[in-house]
Design an enzyme around this catalytic site. Structure first.
Site, PDB file in Angstrom:
ATOM      1  N   LYS A  12       0.850  -1.211   0.000  1.00 16.42           N
ATOM      2  CA  LYS A  12       0.000   0.000   0.000  1.00 16.42           C
ATOM      3  C   LYS A  12       0.874   1.245   0.000  1.00 16.42           C
ATOM      4  CE  LYS A  12       0.656   2.173   3.841  1.00 16.42           C
ATOM      5  NZ  LYS A  12       0.762   2.949   4.921  1.00 16.42           N
ATOM      6  N   ASP A 141      -4.177  -0.998   8.925  1.00 23.49           N
ATOM      7  CA  ASP A 141      -4.099  -1.035   7.460  1.00 23.49           C
ATOM      8  C   ASP A 141      -4.686  -2.309   6.861  1.00 23.49           C
ATOM      9  OD1 ASP A 141      -2.704   1.380   7.388  1.00 23.49           O
ATOM     10  OD2 ASP A 141      -0.741   0.404   7.401  1.00 23.49           O
TER      11      ASP A 141
HETATM   12  O1  C5P Z   1      -2.571  -0.608  13.690  1.00 27.50           O
HETATM   13  P1  C5P Z   1      -1.152  -1.044  13.627  1.00 27.50           P
HETATM   14  O2  C5P Z   1      -0.841  -2.133  14.629  1.00 27.50           O
HETATM   15  O3  C5P Z   1      -0.665  -1.392  12.262  1.00 27.50           O
HETATM   16  O4  C5P Z   1      -0.300   0.230  14.080  1.00 27.50           O
HETATM   17  C1  C5P Z   1       1.064   0.114  14.412  1.00 27.50           C
HETATM   18  C2  C5P Z   1       1.452   1.277  15.311  1.00 27.50           C
HETATM   19  O5  C5P Z   1       1.425   2.506  14.571  1.00 27.50           O
HETATM   20  C3  C5P Z   1       0.523   1.512  16.481  1.00 27.50           C
HETATM   21  O6  C5P Z   1       0.910   0.746  17.594  1.00 27.50           O
HETATM   22  C4  C5P Z   1       0.702   2.995  16.753  1.00 27.50           C
HETATM   23  O7  C5P Z   1       1.889   3.235  17.477  1.00 27.50           O
HETATM   24  C5  C5P Z   1       0.919   3.565  15.368  1.00 27.50           C
HETATM   25  N1  C5P Z   1      -0.332   4.057  14.769  1.00 27.50           N
HETATM   26  C6  C5P Z   1      -0.904   5.235  15.245  1.00 27.50           C
HETATM   27  N2  C5P Z   1      -2.073   5.690  14.696  1.00 27.50           N
HETATM   28  C7  C5P Z   1      -2.655   5.029  13.670  1.00 27.50           C
HETATM   29  C8  C5P Z   1      -2.102   3.834  13.168  1.00 27.50           C
HETATM   30  C9  C5P Z   1      -0.931   3.367  13.739  1.00 27.50           C
HETATM   31  O8  C5P Z   1      -0.366   5.862  16.153  1.00 27.50           O
HETATM   32  N3  C5P Z   1      -3.788   5.510  13.148  1.00 27.50           N
END
Ligand code: C5P
Length: 301
Positions: A12, A141
């Protein structure tokens, strides 16, 4: 029963990545426009006595990819199994072409691929809606990686809606090496932006340009609020962006949380030219077209 299922899971990019303040749960509110591009990991699953995972490199460093139960793709398989009420085990193999910790959702798309692959392997026919909600439990994502195409994301990125896009875009994906931790880049965003962070909004102008399929207009509307924090942590990326622009790009920006950089070309020959210029300057790069569909089965069932 099917012996094995292979799913192609695309990388992506974010054409817009608007970031708001950190929420009470630690995530940041986002207003983003995602696009899936033709750079794929392959996730293969087969029924097995014990769950195993092998990660095979296809041109990228995979030494940081966990192969134990913490791997997001294995967690996706386990989550789907538990929701389906089975205790099926799988032998999973991931062939990686998407840079690890590169800001292109490689781990999330592998998880989306694992959901689609296990759903097919186990003959579950899970509805799209249920897959999207399982995806949202796994990562911000993952729902997008299931959909592919060009999609808006709100909430923490997991609230997805398809966007009209009549264009074909030729991207040069520049791989400066090394990785950047997504939480670290969000942390740097917080540090740089201070107390007052406005709520981000999806750019109406960008949606209109995508709907019209105008590469030139899209080029002028690309934006990434994580670019400044990524550059703050990796100042060397500024050189890659400058080299891309000098090589004839319509636009160049950091991809997601970086360090991968994206260069938009006018057409395929232009993208090949820019890739070759970057390669001569010592920056490895590849050409990918967008938009492409989300994670889908590529083996005949
Ligand atoms: O959702 P995911 O586990 O992929 O996100 C990884 C990290 O990226 C989260 O733990 C957070 O620290 C950060 N993040 C964030 N805000 C988002 C998406 C991700 O702060 N909208």
């Amino acid at each position: 029963m099917t012996a094995s299922v292979t799913v192609a899971a695309p990388a992506k990019i974010n054409l817009q990545l608007g970031v708001g303040a950190a929420r009470a749960d630690g995530y940041h509110s986002l207003a983003t426009v995602y696009q899936a591009i033709g750079l794929y990991d392959e996730v293969t699953v087969a029924c097995a006595e014990e769950t195993t995972l092998e990660v095979v490199s296809d041109g990228v460093d995979v030494s940081d990819v966990p192969t134990d139960s913490s791997n997001l793709a294995l967690r996706a398989a386990a989550l789907l199994a538990s929701r389906a009420g089975n205790d099926a085990r799988v032998a999973m193999s991931i062939r990686k072409r998407i840079p690890v910790a590169g800001g292109m959702a490689g781990g999330s798309t592998d998880a989306a691929g694992a959901l689609v692959a296990c759903d097919a392997l186990w003959g579950l026919q899970t509805s799209r809606e249920d897959l999207l909600s399982l995806g949202a439990e796994l990562g911000s994502d993952v729902p997008f990686c299931l959909l592919g195409g060009t999609v808006t994301g709100t909430g923490r990125g997991e609230v997805v809606a398809e966007a009209a896009d009549t264009g074909e875009y030729w991207w040069v994906v520049a791989l400066p090496g090394g990785g950047l931790s997504t939480p670290a880049v969000f942390g740097e965003f917080d540090r740089l932006s201070g107390a007052e962070v406005p709520e981000p909004e999806i750019s109406r102008a960008l949606l209109d340009a995508l709907s019209a399929g105008s590469t030139l207009e899209v080029a002028g509307l690309l934006s990434n609020d994580l670019e400044a924090p990524a550059l703050s942590l990796r100042p060397d990326l500024a050189d890659v962006l400058a080299q891309g622009r000098a090589a004839g790009a319509l636009a160049a920006m950091v991809s997601g949380s970086g360090p991968t950089c994206l260069v938009l070309a006018a057409d395929e020959p232009g993208a090949v030219r820019i890739r070759d210029v970057l390669a001569r300057a010592g920056v490895s790069a590849l050409v990918a077209r967008g938009p492409v569909p989300g994670a889908q089965v590529v083996t005949p069932l």
